[in-house]
Design a protein around this motif. Structure first.
Motif, PDB file in Angstrom:
ATOM      1  N   GLN A   1       6.623 -11.423 -20.171  1.00  0.00           N
ATOM      2  CA  GLN A   1       6.997 -12.099 -21.560  1.00  0.00           C
ATOM      3  C   GLN A   1       5.636 -11.698 -22.415  1.00  0.00           C
ATOM      4  O   GLN A   1       4.404 -11.851 -21.986  1.00  0.00           O
ATOM      5  CB  GLN A   1       7.153 -13.339 -21.736  1.00  0.00           C
TER       6      GLN A   1
ATOM      7  N   ASP B   1       4.462 -12.094 -26.616  1.00  0.00           N
ATOM      8  CA  ASP B   1       4.739 -12.770 -27.599  1.00  0.00           C
ATOM      9  C   ASP B   1       5.903 -13.625 -27.344  1.00  0.00           C
ATOM     10  O   ASP B   1       6.262 -14.687 -26.503  1.00  0.00           O
ATOM     11  CB  ASP B   1       5.060 -12.080 -28.924  1.00  0.00           C
ATOM     12  N   THR B   2       7.134 -13.373 -28.026  1.00  0.00           N
ATOM     13  CA  THR B   2       8.317 -14.140 -27.540  1.00  0.00           C
ATOM     14  C   THR B   2       9.169 -13.130 -27.118  1.00  0.00           C
ATOM     15  O   THR B   2      10.696 -13.821 -26.786  1.00  0.00           O
ATOM     16  CB  THR B   2       8.803 -14.665 -29.008  1.00  0.00           C
ATOM     17  N   GLU B   3       9.087 -12.016 -26.919  1.00  0.00           N
ATOM     18  CA  GLU B   3       9.935 -10.861 -26.287  1.00  0.00           C
ATOM     19  C   GLU B   3       9.871 -10.941 -24.709  1.00  0.00           C
ATOM     20  O   GLU B   3       8.880 -10.940 -24.336  1.00  0.00           O
ATOM     21  CB  GLU B   3       9.921  -9.826 -27.100  1.00  0.00           C
TER      22      GLU B   3
END
Length: 73
Positions: A19, A21-23
């Protein structure tokens, strides 16, 4: 075609992922094996990932990349 849910891919221990960041980025080879499909049309990038305790540079893709690149039968 096997239906996909991102939440299930994230929870699956047989699929290597990382992962940023948020991806979430998934190991393309693991996804192809999991789906038993040709994913040659999926866009990917090289990212470092821990596999069996060692850092390797592998082809990775996002969930959206997978959905976009899957071939219809």
């Amino acid at each position: 075609m096997k239906p996909l849910k991102e939440k299930l891919l994230i929870q699956d221990a047989t699929i290597h992922k990382v992962q940023y960041d948020t991806e979430w980025f998934f190991n393309l080879d693991d996804i192809a094996f999991y789906l038993k499909e040709d994913l040659s049309e999926v866009e990917w990038i090289y990212l470092p990932m821990m596999i069996e305790g060692e850092q390797e540079i592998v082809k990775c893709c996002t969930f959206e990349d997978i959905l976009r690149g899957r071939k219809e039968l």
